[in-house]
Motif scaffolding. Structure first.
Motif, PDB file in Angstrom:
ATOM      1  N   VAL A  35       1.311  -1.159   0.499  1.00  0.00           N
ATOM      2  CA  VAL A  35       0.193  -0.303  -0.160  1.00  0.00           C
ATOM      3  C   VAL A  35       1.022   1.065   0.132  1.00  0.00           C
ATOM      4  CG1 VAL A  35      -2.077   1.590   1.680  1.00  0.00           C
ATOM      5  CG2 VAL A  35      -2.139  -0.960   0.841  1.00  0.00           C
ATOM      6  N   TRP A  36       1.069   2.340  -1.002  1.00  0.00           N
ATOM      7  CA  TRP A  36       1.382   3.116  -0.982  1.00  0.00           C
ATOM      8  C   TRP A  36       0.919   4.543  -0.659  1.00  0.00           C
ATOM      9  CZ3 TRP A  36       6.461   2.538  -2.122  1.00  0.00           C
ATOM     10  CH2 TRP A  36       7.046   3.518  -2.750  1.00  0.00           C
ATOM     11  N   LYS A  37       1.387   4.864  -0.137  1.00  0.00           N
ATOM     12  CA  LYS A  37       0.403   6.220   1.408  1.00  0.00           C
ATOM     13  C   LYS A  37       1.024   7.576   1.064  1.00  0.00           C
ATOM     14  CE  LYS A  37      -1.779   8.108   5.603  1.00  0.00           C
ATOM     15  NZ  LYS A  37      -0.522   9.511   5.698  1.00  0.00           N
ATOM     16  N   VAL A  38       0.651   8.400  -0.251  1.00  0.00           N
ATOM     17  CA  VAL A  38       0.484   9.546  -0.500  1.00  0.00           C
ATOM     18  C   VAL A  38      -0.094  10.950   0.575  1.00  0.00           C
ATOM     19  CG1 VAL A  38       1.218  10.964  -2.607  1.00  0.00           C
ATOM     20  CG2 VAL A  38       1.899   9.144  -2.505  1.00  0.00           C
ATOM     21  N   GLY A  39       0.580  11.188   1.294  1.00  0.00           N
ATOM     22  CA  GLY A  39      -0.699  12.216   1.810  1.00  0.00           C
ATOM     23  C   GLY A  39      -1.685  10.899   1.979  1.00  0.00           C
ATOM     24  N   ALA A  40      -2.726  11.899   2.513  1.00  0.00           N
ATOM     25  CA  ALA A  40      -4.228  11.015   2.899  1.00  0.00           C
ATOM     26  C   ALA A  40      -4.181  10.465   1.624  1.00  0.00           C
ATOM     27  CB  ALA A  40      -5.167  12.158   3.283  1.00  0.00           C
ATOM     28  N   ARG A  41      -4.383   9.583   0.853  1.00  0.00           N
ATOM     29  CA  ARG A  41      -4.578   8.750  -0.280  1.00  0.00           C
ATOM     30  C   ARG A  41      -3.614   7.851  -0.034  1.00  0.00           C
ATOM     31  NH1 ARG A  41      -4.318  11.904  -6.007  1.00  0.00           N
ATOM     32  NH2 ARG A  41      -6.334  10.300  -6.665  1.00  0.00           N
ATOM     33  N   ARG A  42      -3.481   6.336  -0.699  1.00  0.00           N
ATOM     34  CA  ARG A  42      -3.435   5.453  -0.729  1.00  0.00           C
ATOM     35  C   ARG A  42      -3.463   4.679  -1.660  1.00  0.00           C
ATOM     36  NH1 ARG A  42      -5.884   2.078   4.178  1.00  0.00           N
ATOM     37  NH2 ARG A  42      -7.793   3.043   3.601  1.00  0.00           N
TER      38      ARG A  42
END
Length: 217
Positions: free
Chosen positions: A144-151
């Motif tokens: 799971v690649w999390k960028v800010g609040a997005r996954r």
């Protein structure tokens, strides 16, 4: 008294060449009679009539199948989908309500599903009298690649093939999580591809346990 002929001798008889025979003529003269040949009539024979009736019967049967309400689609079964909702699959298929299953082109329907980034392959089949079966082969999520609040979900090629929402499947909780705080990563969207070196390093770090870094419990 015998008279002898003079100095000239009678000319020798010339060799007679046989005359060319006319069609139907015999060597000794006369004409040979030939039997008339009866040609097959181009009319409708019993065999042709039977073949024609079979074609007409087959055409009538196909028309009946294509127009009968018995074979109108009433349900669609989807299997193999974990990251893709059934609602999105049905929307992508775009099969009209009540469509006759004999009129559906299953190959084209399967190709439509490839437009979904999470779908690596799909097959569509018909189960008579009224069911469409869809088998989906999704990409395998590694992290799971999390960028800010997005996954996002990433596969082995580093492709971000799906974005998780608040109702993410339980299978997502079993995957390692990488929190990418880089400013350049803020532009990531579904379909973006991670750098192979970055992905490899992130997977190695995500796989470490407290024991691997010398931290006791």
């Amino acid at each position: 008294m015998i008279r002898r002929s003079g100095g000239r001798q009678a000319p020798s008889a010339r060799a007679m060449r046989p005359a060319a025979l006319r069609p139907g003529a015999r060597p000794g003269g006369g004409v040979r009679r030939t039997r008339p040949v009866r040609r097959a009539s181009a009319g409708l024979t019993p065999v042709r009539a039977g073949a024609l009736l079979a074609i007409l019967a087959g055409s009538a049967a196909l028309y009946g199948l294509a127009s009968s309400d018995v074979f109108s689609m009433r349900r669609t079964t989807v299997t193999g989908a974990t990251w893709t909702s059934e609602a999105r699959i049905l929307e992508t298929l775009g099969i009209p309500d009540g469509a006759n299953v004999f009129a559906l082109r299953t190959g084209e329907l399967a190709d439509r599903l490839l437009a979904i980034p999470a779908v690596a392959g799909a097959t569509v089949s018909i189960a008579l009298p009224d069911e469409v079966r869809v088998a989906v082969d999704e990409r395998k999520a590694l992290v799971v690649w999390k960028v800010g609040a997005r996954r996002f979900l990433a596969d082995r090629e580093g492709k971000l093939f799906a974005e998780l929402d608040a109702d993410a499947p339980e299978a997502a909780a079993e995957l390692p999580l990488v929190d990418d705080a880089r400013l350049a990563s803020m532009t990531f969207e579904t379909g973006s591809v991670l750098d192979p070196v970055t992905l490899d390093a992130a997977l190695r770090l995500a796989s470490l346990t407290p024991a691997d870094v010398g931290s006791g419990s």
